[in-house]
Design an enzyme around this catalytic site. Structure first.
Site, short mmCIF file in Angstrom:
data_model
loop_
_atom_site.label_atom_id
_atom_site.label_comp_id
_atom_site.label_asym_id
_atom_site.label_seq_id
_atom_site.Cartn_x
_atom_site.Cartn_y
_atom_site.Cartn_z
CD1 TRP A 104 -2.01 -2.43 2.00
CD2 TRP A 104 -2.99 -1.30 -0.11
NE1 TRP A 104 -2.83 -2.96 1.42
CE2 TRP A 104 -3.68 -2.61 0.31
CE3 TRP A 104 -3.42 -0.59 -1.01
CZ2 TRP A 104 -4.66 -3.06 -0.57
CZ3 TRP A 104 -4.47 -1.07 -1.77
CH2 TRP A 104 -5.05 -2.16 -1.63
CG ASP A 174 -3.07 4.04 4.31
OD1 ASP A 174 -4.21 3.99 4.79
OD2 ASP A 174 -2.99 3.37 3.11
CE LYS A 198 -8.30 -2.89 4.28
NZ LYS A 198 -8.14 -3.87 3.54
#
Length: 363
Positions: A104, A174, A198
């Protein structure tokens, strides 16, 4: 399937049962409102109240100072990979530093390169992203527009256990896959963002917490749908927000505060769950091999491999047969990935632990 499985998916992920039960009970008709949360106008008094209450719940739970704005956006973390450099890198004539510790972070850096100069302050690509940097390994530019980190890499299973270092530049994080799993000191961050699916709610809403000085960097000539200042001015309602998703986030925040006792207790709970699986891995004599270095193993995504592909296929089939689903690891790492986010019940982790023990004995 007539009963619930244990959902170890990396996302969209398991939600708290009390939240699902309340949403079920209110799905057809919100109490005192007469319609469903799936139908109601975002301009209704009910939703305006939910949106304001969700922000206050989040501010109270996390401890967000007054000089930060809370935005409820769409497009997931991947849109933020672009919005962040568009808003706070473009036009600064400064580089952005990226600490790349997994897939990511790699994607976030790639998008930022479209908007300005980007430096790699650290990368663990050479070891397939199995570690985090020591402070001495960081090559940070003190004049950087910002330093971007990923607090938890879902694919590789590496995670910061405390707030990362960023030097003198604003820290951008993030936090999509571990937001609200532990307390954070927001004052150390210039911007923190997290998609909900999530640890916080269903897909469709992304939280951005941004400090006022970084918000001021947004150019007024940016397209309004990409402009943080425009969202802040309209209180996240310059277009129709994801009403139902924000309603679920509101319920999850209340569950975290009222049922789980806050973020300190949530962290203790998550540590206990993760230990159940890591103890099996560490005591298996090499039958299970973890991907991440032990010091930086994730509490959210437990990644591990078995001796060979045949054993891994048998493991997955056996797990599915007893209701342990979505354990297959990402293709870039292979093996298994057990995502045990906040809402994963202890009973599900215990069942996986017992299965892992039995499977290893049988070889």
């Amino acid at each position: 399937m007539t009963s619930r499985i244990y959902n170890f998916s990396s996302g969209p992920a398991v939600l708290p049962m009390p939240v699902l039960e309340r949403a079920r009970d209110e799905l057809l008709c919100l109490p005192g409102v007469g319609v469903s949360a799936l139908e109601i106008s975002h301009r209704s008094p009910w939703f305006e109240g939910v949106l304001a209450d969700t922000e206050q719940e989040l501010r109270r739970l996390v401890g967000i100072p007054d000089n930060y704005k809370v935005l409820f956006l769409q497009g997931g973390a991947r849109l933020q990979f672009s919005m962040i450099p568009i808003n706070i890198l473009r036009g600064t004539n400064k580089p952005a530093d990226y600490v790349v510790t997994g897939s990511w972070g790699t994607m976030a850096q790639g998008e930022a390169k479209r908007e300005g100069t980007v430096r790699t302050a650290y990368s663990s690509k050479a070891t397939n992203f199995d570690r985090l940097p020591a402070k001495a390994e960081l090559d940070l530019d003190p004049n950087a527009a910002y330093v971007h980190v990923t607090s938890n890499e879902t694919i590789q299973g590496v995670q910061y256990a405390s707030d990362p270092e960023a030097g003198s530049a604003p820290l951008v994080c993030d936090s999509s896959s571990d937001f609200l799993h532990r307390p954070v000191d927001i004052s150390k961050y210039g911007l923190l963002y997290a998609c909900a699916q999530k640890n916080l709610g269903p897909a469709g809403v992304t939280i951005v917490i941004i400090r006022d000085d970084l918000l001021a960097r947004s150019d007024k000539n940016l397209p309004s749908m990409l402009n943080y200042q425009a969202y802040a001015a309209e209180k996240s309602m310059q277009n129709t927000p994801p009403v139902f998703a924000i309603y679920i986030v509101n319920l999850v925040l209340k569950w975290l505060r009222n049922d789980m006792g806050g973020l300190e207790k949530m962290l203790d709970h998550n540590r206990r769950k993760a230990k159940l699986l890591y103890d099996v891995i560490d005591s298996s004599g090499g039958f299970y091999r973890g991907h991440a270095q032990p010091a930086v193993r994730s509490l959210m995504n437990v990644t591990f491999r078995l001796p060979d592909d045949a054993a891994q296929d048998r493991f997955l089939k056996g797990a599915e047969a007893i209701g342990l689903e979505y354990l297959k690891g990402h293709r870039s790492v292979g093996g298994m990935r057990a995502s045990i986010y906040n809402a994963m019940p202890v009973a599900g982790v215990e069942k996986l632990r017992d299965y892992m023990r039995d499977f290893a004995k049988k070889g």
